[in-house]
Design a protein around this motif. Structure first.
Motif, PDB file in Angstrom:
ATOM      1  N   PRO A  76      -6.221   4.909   0.950  1.00  0.00           N
ATOM      2  CA  PRO A  76      -5.983   4.362  -0.402  1.00  0.00           C
ATOM      3  C   PRO A  76      -6.254   5.071  -1.580  1.00  0.00           C
ATOM      4  N   LEU A  77      -5.342   4.988  -2.591  1.00  0.00           N
ATOM      5  CA  LEU A  77      -5.819   5.576  -3.944  1.00  0.00           C
ATOM      6  C   LEU A  77      -6.510   4.441  -4.987  1.00  0.00           C
ATOM      7  N   LEU A  78      -7.513   4.888  -5.410  1.00  0.00           N
ATOM      8  CA  LEU A  78      -8.484   4.063  -6.278  1.00  0.00           C
ATOM      9  C   LEU A  78      -8.640   4.844  -7.770  1.00  0.00           C
ATOM     10  N   LEU A  79      -7.878   4.205  -8.865  1.00  0.00           N
ATOM     11  CA  LEU A  79      -7.922   4.280 -10.112  1.00  0.00           C
ATOM     12  C   LEU A  79      -8.696   3.604 -10.971  1.00  0.00           C
ATOM     13  N   SER A 134       5.622   1.504  -4.018  1.00  0.00           N
ATOM     14  CA  SER A 134       6.845   0.737  -3.300  1.00  0.00           C
ATOM     15  C   SER A 134       7.105   1.271  -1.857  1.00  0.00           C
ATOM     16  N   ARG A 135       6.532   2.210  -1.598  1.00  0.00           N
ATOM     17  CA  ARG A 135       6.935   2.739  -0.122  1.00  0.00           C
ATOM     18  C   ARG A 135       5.509   2.292   0.864  1.00  0.00           C
ATOM     19  N   GLY A 136       4.873   1.403   0.525  1.00  0.00           N
ATOM     20  CA  GLY A 136       3.780   0.852   1.275  1.00  0.00           C
ATOM     21  C   GLY A 136       2.197   1.455   0.899  1.00  0.00           C
ATOM     22  N   GLY A 137       2.169   2.455   0.061  1.00  0.00           N
ATOM     23  CA  GLY A 137       0.863   2.781  -0.097  1.00  0.00           C
ATOM     24  C   GLY A 137      -0.093   2.112  -0.856  1.00  0.00           C
ATOM     25  N   ASN A 146       3.982  -6.405 -12.881  1.00  0.00           N
ATOM     26  CA  ASN A 146       5.251  -7.157 -12.725  1.00  0.00           C
ATOM     27  C   ASN A 146       5.835  -7.112 -11.385  1.00  0.00           C
ATOM     28  N   SER A 147       5.374  -5.886 -10.686  1.00  0.00           N
ATOM     29  CA  SER A 147       6.032  -5.539  -9.336  1.00  0.00           C
ATOM     30  C   SER A 147       5.590  -6.564  -8.488  1.00  0.00           C
ATOM     31  N   LYS A 148       4.281  -7.030  -8.484  1.00  0.00           N
ATOM     32  CA  LYS A 148       3.664  -8.157  -7.714  1.00  0.00           C
ATOM     33  C   LYS A 148       3.674  -7.838  -6.263  1.00  0.00           C
ATOM     34  N   ARG A 149       3.266  -6.481  -5.804  1.00  0.00           N
ATOM     35  CA  ARG A 149       3.279  -5.864  -4.709  1.00  0.00           C
ATOM     36  C   ARG A 149       1.789  -6.238  -3.852  1.00  0.00           C
ATOM     37  N   LYS A 150       1.811  -6.684  -2.620  1.00  0.00           N
ATOM     38  CA  LYS A 150       0.815  -7.007  -2.024  1.00  0.00           C
ATOM     39  C   LYS A 150      -0.063  -6.052  -1.824  1.00  0.00           C
ATOM     40  N   ASN A 151       0.111  -4.715  -1.847  1.00  0.00           N
ATOM     41  CA  ASN A 151      -0.537  -3.432  -1.571  1.00  0.00           C
ATOM     42  C   ASN A 151      -1.244  -3.116  -2.943  1.00  0.00           C
ATOM     43  N   LEU A 152      -0.750  -3.785  -3.962  1.00  0.00           N
ATOM     44  CA  LEU A 152      -1.481  -3.315  -5.342  1.00  0.00           C
ATOM     45  C   LEU A 152      -2.557  -4.334  -5.565  1.00  0.00           C
TER      46      LEU A 152
END
Length: 708
Positions: free
Chosen positions: A512-515, A534-537, A565-571
């Protein structure tokens, strides 16, 4: 108030850091953007690094004033004796040290070059490379008796032979008077003076200085032809007081379109009644441009040097490249990284604080990443010491970090006089190098770390001076995460600004990336991050995020608004670690994260780093809970006691770890350490529920061990 300032004082730390074949082809840069300039596709073609050899065991070749007696027999005999001593210590690379502020010796260049050539020939007989090492842009000019006495107390390692005030007015080389090449103090128009080193500084932008340095380099190559070059002080120790010369004013107008403001302009300079390192208004884009121009000037100087030395390796001193405060002295490894071939992390501490090495882990891994992304170039960690335990600590850290070790005694930088029991570098490092050759000859150049998380450090935040509302900068947050990962045995690496703008690089690893606190963000970086998510990262991010662009300009709308606003679970949105220490537990307990190693019994204090050596799985153990035993009388130049011995504060050293077998499969390991001599200890391994249970006894070991 403390009056002794060194490189680590600039970044408010004094802990010990111990942070192929040359190619002629062109590499296409992995990133289309550059922090300052508009770059065409052709400009993105960068020269590959020159790596004719890869150092592993480096040591300082100390020179003294007596060596100017060359070519007396006693000097020749000393060189031969020391070269033989280096060979017996399995040192493969010698770094020239002393005669450091090089233009102080302009009257003796012919004699010095004959001496250096003789040293090189003797070392090369043992297949030991000899790398030049000097400060290129200073001359010692203490102002008055008090400054002169201070210089002789604190910087004897430079081999002091500077001009007296009368001679200094006429000192020159190749027709260039030194007094005409120095920086101009912005406040009073005097010569630029680095008070912490009692030196006047040449302006990196002065064409006369560049001509003089080029001609000196050409002579050095002709008369000595070193195997490599470390050319130091590619920065500006005068800091924000310089440079106000006509060449810098003209360049600021030409390159950035700005007139140089008077010191009364507080909108630019901020409050100049504060210490110089705190000057400047980063809210003013003109000030930010000036900081960037100063870095541009030094980058051009480095480019000239590399052109002159050709395919020989080039590097420069650097103790860190993360904190904002380094903008004030233009110490910016990121800016010149593509022009270098080797990378070193310098320590300027020999005192009892050296055992608190964990806070330097982020610097070490950051510079290691810079080296790896530059064609897997050599990374070298320099450790200074006086006594054997300090040398052992530096050697151990280099193995733990997976970089080359540069060992260096530093007697001449203790306060006033050297201790009677000081050692030569080769004698100090010999037992550890020889142990390594016999029992644990692990080549870090053929190894691979196992990062479980990519910790993002974005250079744009530093160069634009961003801090959060509490005054915490992005680098500090990065270091807080680094410390947590280290203490909890979680493998990590630093991911930097160029890679952050390349979606293919981001997707090339599953970790994972951590910012945390990445406020300054370019459009290219955001687009790469958005595609990665968007590609699952998996992305962990704390706000603010993308409130400013790469030039430091405030955006009308934070990029975080779009991302959220993208409301992605991997975010995964989290608090900043500087606001909420519990956020680390939130990260490690999340079901999306599965650590490779978890300690289940024994005292906390030993940390591990996993590494793969061409299919051979190895575990390095390093003590983070050491007790420094101070020398009763010897002190460093800041009057802190010098490290004499190291003891361990860990009581229960019988440890048990749970290791994820799928991620790190091991079948048989034994424990080795220089503290065990030629002996080893069996490590008990068992399997349970897809895990390997590792039981190891580190009793009696104070600093370092390795399971192999």
């Amino acid at each position: 108030m403390k009056t002794i300032i060194n490189r680590r004082d600039f970044i408010k730390s004094s802990a010990l850091v111990v942070a192929g074949t040359g190619l002629g082809n062109q590499l296409y840069s992995a990133v289309a953007e550059h922090p300052f300039l508009s770059i065409t596709p052709d400009q993105r073609l960068i020269t590959a690094p020159d790596i004719p050899f890869r150092p592993r065991r480096v040591a300082s070749w100390w020179n003294t004033l007596d060596d100017l007696l060359w070519s007396q027999k006693v000097i020749k005999d000393k060189v031969k004796r020391r070269a033989e001593g280096f060979a017996s210590a399995h040192i493969d690379t010698a770094m020239n040290y002393g005669f450091h502020v090089r233009f102080d010796y302009s009257n003796y260049f012919g004699r010095l070059n004959e001496y250096f050539h003789f040293v090189k020939e003797e070392l090369n007989q043992y297949d030991i490379k000899f790398i030049e090492h000097y400060s290129c842009n200073h001359v010692h000019r203490p102002r008055g008796k008090e400054e002169r006495e201070k210089l002789h107390r604190t910087h004897r390692h430079h081999v002091l032979l500077f001009h007296d005030p009368e001679a200094a007015e006429h000192a020159q080389y190749e027709g260039h008077l030194f007094r005409d090449l120095v920086e101009v103090d912005i406040i009073d128009g005097s010569r630029g003076y680095a008070r912490q080193y009692q030196m006047e500084a040449f302006c990196h932008n002065n064409p006369g200085f560049l001509d003089m340095h080029q001609k000196y380099l050409e002579r050095l190559i002709k008369e000595v032809d070193f195997d490599g070059y470390e050319i130091d002080d590619m920065c500006d120790y005068v800091g924000l007081r310089a440079c106000g010369c006509k060449y810098c004013r003209e360049r600021f107008k030409r390159d950035y379109g700005h007139e140089f403001p008077p010191v009364t302009d507080t909108n630019f300079w901020g409050d100049i009644t504060k210490p110089m390192l705190q000057w400047g208004n980063y809210g003013n884009p003109v000030f930010r441009d000036w900081i960037k121009m100063k870095d541009d000037i030094i980058a051009d100087h480095v480019t000239m040097v590399k052109k002159v030395i050709g395919n020989k390796p080039l590097f420069t001193c650097c103790s860190s490249t993360g904190p904002i405060i380094l903008n004030s002295i233009s110490l910016n490894l990121e800016r010149i990284a593509d022009k270098l071939d080797f990378y070193m992390l310098e320590n300027v501490g020999i005192n009892i604080r050296s055992v608190n090495w964990g806070e330097m882990d982020a610097e070490a891994l950051q510079q290691k990443d810079i080296a790896e992304k530059r064609g897997n170039s050599p990374a070298i960690a320099l450790s200074y010491t006086i006594y054997p335990d300090g040398g052992y600590l530096g050697w151990s850290l280099a193995r733990f970090w997976g970089v080359a070790n540069w060992a260096s005694t530093f007697q001449h930088r203790v306060y006033e006089e050297d201790p009677a029991d000081s050692m030569e570098t080769e004698d100090m490092i010999r037992p550890y190098n020889n142990w390594e050759m016999k029992l644990s000859d692990l080549n870090h150049h053929q190894s691979k770390d196992l990062p479980e998380v990519r910790l993002v450090y974005n250079y744009y935040c530093r160069i634009n001076g961003w801090k959060d509302q509490k005054g915490v900068e992005h680098w500090n947050k990065t270091k807080m995460w680094s410390k947590k990962f280290l203490e909890n045995n979680i493998g990590y690496r630093i991911l930097r600004y160029k890679e952050l703008s390349d979606v293919n690089c981001l997707l090339s690893e599953k970790s994972p990336l951590l910012l945390d606190g990445v406020a300054s963000l370019s459009d290219n970086q955001y687009n790469a991050i958005e595609k990665y998510v968007s590609r699952g990262g998996t992305l962990w991010v704390s706000l603010p995020f993308g409130t400013h662009d790469e030039k430091g300009n405030l955006r009308k709308k934070p990029l975080s608004d779009i991302l959220i606003n993208s409301k992605r679970k991997n975010l995964k949105l989290i608090d900043s670690i500087s606001d909420n220490d519990n956020v680390f537990q939130q990260f490690v307990l999340d079901k999306s994260f599965s650590p490779i190693v978890r300690q289940v019994s024994g005292d906390i204090g030993w940390v591990v780093r996993l590494r793969d050596y061409k299919g051979k799985r190895v575990i390095h153990f390093m003590n983070t809970n050491m007790k420094a035993v101070p020398h009763p009388t010897v002190k460093d130049i800041g009057q802190s006691p010098v490290l004499s011995r190291i003891e361990s504060s860990i009581k229960n050293n019988v440890l048990k770890f749970e290791i994820d077998t799928k991620q790190f499969d091991i079948t048989k390991l034994n424990l080795y350490s220089p503290e065990l001599g030629d002996q080893s200890r069996e490590i008990h391994l068992s399997r349970a529920r897809g895990k390997t249970i590792l039981e190891v006894d580190l009793t009696g070991i104070r600093v370092y061990a390795v399971a192999q």
